[in-house]
Design a protein around this motif. Structure first.
Motif, PDB file in Angstrom:
ATOM      1  N   TRP A 106     -12.008 -23.584 -18.610  1.00 19.48           N
ATOM      2  CA  TRP A 106     -12.791 -23.729 -17.474  1.00 19.48           C
ATOM      3  C   TRP A 106     -14.064 -24.761 -17.480  1.00 19.48           C
ATOM      4  CZ3 TRP A 106     -15.413 -19.050 -14.328  1.00 19.48           C
ATOM      5  CH2 TRP A 106     -15.845 -19.780 -13.076  1.00 19.48           C
ATOM      6  N   PHE A 107     -14.195 -25.759 -16.908  1.00 23.59           N
ATOM      7  CA  PHE A 107     -15.611 -26.569 -17.031  1.00 23.59           C
ATOM      8  C   PHE A 107     -16.116 -26.407 -15.578  1.00 23.59           C
ATOM      9  CE2 PHE A 107     -16.738 -31.241 -16.602  1.00 23.59           C
ATOM     10  CZ  PHE A 107     -18.113 -31.000 -16.920  1.00 23.59           C
ATOM     11  N   LEU A 108     -17.377 -26.004 -15.613  1.00 17.13           N
ATOM     12  CA  LEU A 108     -18.119 -25.908 -14.220  1.00 17.13           C
ATOM     13  C   LEU A 108     -19.559 -26.411 -14.352  1.00 17.13           C
ATOM     14  CD1 LEU A 108     -19.478 -22.392 -13.748  1.00 17.13           C
ATOM     15  CD2 LEU A 108     -17.876 -22.840 -15.527  1.00 17.13           C
ATOM     16  N   ILE A 109     -20.074 -26.829 -13.168  1.00 19.07           N
ATOM     17  CA  ILE A 109     -21.443 -27.295 -13.237  1.00 19.07           C
ATOM     18  C   ILE A 109     -22.015 -26.305 -12.080  1.00 19.07           C
ATOM     19  CG2 ILE A 109     -21.320 -29.350 -14.137  1.00 19.07           C
ATOM     20  CD1 ILE A 109     -21.498 -30.627 -11.373  1.00 19.07           C
ATOM     21  N   SER A 110     -23.375 -25.744 -12.546  1.00 12.23           N
ATOM     22  CA  SER A 110     -23.954 -24.797 -11.430  1.00 12.23           C
ATOM     23  C   SER A 110     -25.375 -25.023 -11.352  1.00 12.23           C
ATOM     24  CB  SER A 110     -23.789 -23.405 -12.044  1.00 12.23           C
ATOM     25  OG  SER A 110     -24.071 -22.510 -11.114  1.00 12.23           O
ATOM     26  N   LYS A 111     -25.671 -25.155  -9.858  1.00 10.17           N
ATOM     27  CA  LYS A 111     -27.148 -25.229  -9.686  1.00 10.17           C
ATOM     28  C   LYS A 111     -27.649 -23.830  -8.766  1.00 10.17           C
ATOM     29  CE  LYS A 111     -25.895 -28.103  -5.536  1.00 10.17           C
ATOM     30  NZ  LYS A 111     -24.786 -28.875  -6.341  1.00 10.17           N
ATOM     31  N   GLY A 112     -26.353 -22.804  -8.782  1.00 10.20           N
ATOM     32  CA  GLY A 112     -26.605 -21.705  -8.474  1.00 10.20           C
ATOM     33  C   GLY A 112     -26.358 -20.449  -9.252  1.00 10.20           C
ATOM     34  N   TRP A 113     -27.188 -19.210  -9.318  1.00 10.14           N
ATOM     35  CA  TRP A 113     -26.845 -18.223 -10.370  1.00 10.14           C
ATOM     36  C   TRP A 113     -25.574 -17.645 -10.145  1.00 10.14           C
ATOM     37  CZ3 TRP A 113     -26.437 -13.433  -8.408  1.00 10.14           C
ATOM     38  CH2 TRP A 113     -27.113 -13.238  -7.164  1.00 10.14           C
ATOM     39  N   ARG A 114     -25.133 -17.656  -9.068  1.00 10.87           N
ATOM     40  CA  ARG A 114     -23.855 -16.837  -8.912  1.00 10.87           C
ATOM     41  C   ARG A 114     -22.759 -17.298  -9.361  1.00 10.87           C
ATOM     42  NH1 ARG A 114     -23.698 -13.210  -4.735  1.00 10.87           N
ATOM     43  NH2 ARG A 114     -25.636 -13.018  -3.698  1.00 10.87           N
ATOM     44  N   THR A 115     -22.371 -18.596  -9.412  1.00 10.39           N
ATOM     45  CA  THR A 115     -21.314 -19.014 -10.122  1.00 10.39           C
ATOM     46  C   THR A 115     -21.594 -18.758 -11.750  1.00 10.39           C
ATOM     47  OG1 THR A 115     -20.830 -20.774  -8.485  1.00 10.39           O
ATOM     48  CG2 THR A 115     -19.909 -21.162 -10.465  1.00 10.39           C
ATOM     49  N   TYR A 116     -22.560 -19.121 -12.317  1.00  8.89           N
ATOM     50  CA  TYR A 116     -22.701 -19.186 -13.669  1.00  8.89           C
ATOM     51  C   TYR A 116     -22.720 -17.354 -13.981  1.00  8.89           C
ATOM     52  CZ  TYR A 116     -24.942 -18.379 -18.386  1.00  8.89           C
ATOM     53  OH  TYR A 116     -25.011 -18.137 -19.562  1.00  8.89           O
ATOM     54  N   LEU A 117     -23.129 -16.809 -13.047  1.00  6.36           N
ATOM     55  CA  LEU A 117     -22.837 -15.318 -13.458  1.00  6.36           C
ATOM     56  C   LEU A 117     -21.465 -14.723 -13.506  1.00  6.36           C
ATOM     57  CD1 LEU A 117     -24.603 -12.517 -13.871  1.00  6.36           C
ATOM     58  CD2 LEU A 117     -24.481 -11.951 -11.647  1.00  6.36           C
ATOM     59  N   LEU A 118     -20.577 -15.237 -12.469  1.00  8.32           N
ATOM     60  CA  LEU A 118     -19.161 -15.049 -12.317  1.00  8.32           C
ATOM     61  C   LEU A 118     -18.546 -15.620 -13.881  1.00  8.32           C
ATOM     62  CD1 LEU A 118     -16.553 -14.548 -10.844  1.00  8.32           C
ATOM     63  CD2 LEU A 118     -16.487 -17.021 -10.197  1.00  8.32           C
ATOM     64  N   MET A 119     -18.972 -16.639 -14.388  1.00  8.02           N
ATOM     65  CA  MET A 119     -18.420 -17.102 -15.558  1.00  8.02           C
ATOM     66  C   MET A 119     -18.759 -16.088 -16.661  1.00  8.02           C
ATOM     67  SD  MET A 119     -19.039 -20.211 -18.044  1.00  8.02           S
ATOM     68  CE  MET A 119     -20.764 -19.374 -18.686  1.00  8.02           C
TER      69      MET A 119
END
Length: 230
Positions: A106-119
């Motif tokens: 799963w490749f993602l880019i995040s400018k918000g902490w919520r998506t990062y926290l999910l990973m």
């Protein structure tokens, strides 16, 4: 894909959460994706969505599958719900079942902490993290994917995507990092690694998706639904 009315509703939701949103760029991003996961309320109004691209890739000497998350928005009224998360986990599960012996990323880019926290909460074999040493092969795969997609806009040394042209950023007050949030080590790490997140800079991340992680995620979602029902 989705119809024009749904696309317009999705962009309206996106614009409400991101300053500098551009509809032409939004439509281009949407057009390249194979899947759009939609979250609707009981009246049928769109309350969230996530766009997904996946393809076969070559990582080192192995064939693999890469899933890339595009635009993702959930209206504040639905924060805490797990249906969008459950649908995405279901897609990952189906892709893993197609090729059980092939790595799934799963490749993602995040400018918000919520998506990062999910990973960080659900997929421990991931980069970057504060609590585990980086597997060199995961870092190499992340640099490969990010460079292929973003070219010179990807700063491999920092692990950050910095756009050459004006891009959207999370609107002030939508998901501020303040108060007790910084007590969470994952959120604190995200802010430290991506100090330009409020200006729209994105932290590049990669998680290897394993069956045991998907099973644990599914069990957690099911339990929260049962507890919520009580």
């Amino acid at each position: 894909m989705i119809d024009a009315r749904t696309r317009n509703a999705a962009f309206a939701l996106f614009r409400a959460h991101y300053e500098g949103a551009d509809q032409a760029r939004f439509e281009r991003d949407l057009g390249e994706k194979q899947r759009v996961i939609l979250l609707r309320d009981h009246g049928g109004a769109l309350r969230g969505f996530s766009t997904v691209l996946y393809r076969d890739v070559r990582v080192g000497a192995r064939n693999a599958t890469m899933v890339f998350s595009g635009d993702t928005v959930i209206d504040r009224s639905c924060w805490g719900q797990k249906r969008l998360q459950s649908a995405f986990a279901g897609l990952l599960f189906r892709l893993k079942l197609r090729h059980p012996d092939r790595p799934l990323y799963w490749f993602l880019i995040s400018k918000g902490w919520r998506t990062y926290l999910l990973m960080a909460n659900h997929f421990p074999r991931a980069v970057p993290r504060w609590d585990l040493a980086e597997p060199p092969e995961l870092r190499a795969a992340l640099d490969l994917f990010a460079t292929e997609r973003f070219g010179a806009e990807y700063d491999a040394a920092a692990g950050i995507v910095r756009y050459a042209t004006p891009h959207e950023r999370v609107r002030d007050g939508v998901a501020p990092v303040e108060g007790d949030l910084l007590a969470n080590p994952h959120i604190r790490f995200f802010v430290e690694r991506n100090p330009g997140h409020a200006d729209g800079e994105e932290l590049a991340c990669l998680a290897q998706i394993r069956m045991r992680d998907l099973a644990r995620t599914a069990a957690g979602i099911a339990w929260k639904r049962i507890a919520g029902g009580r």
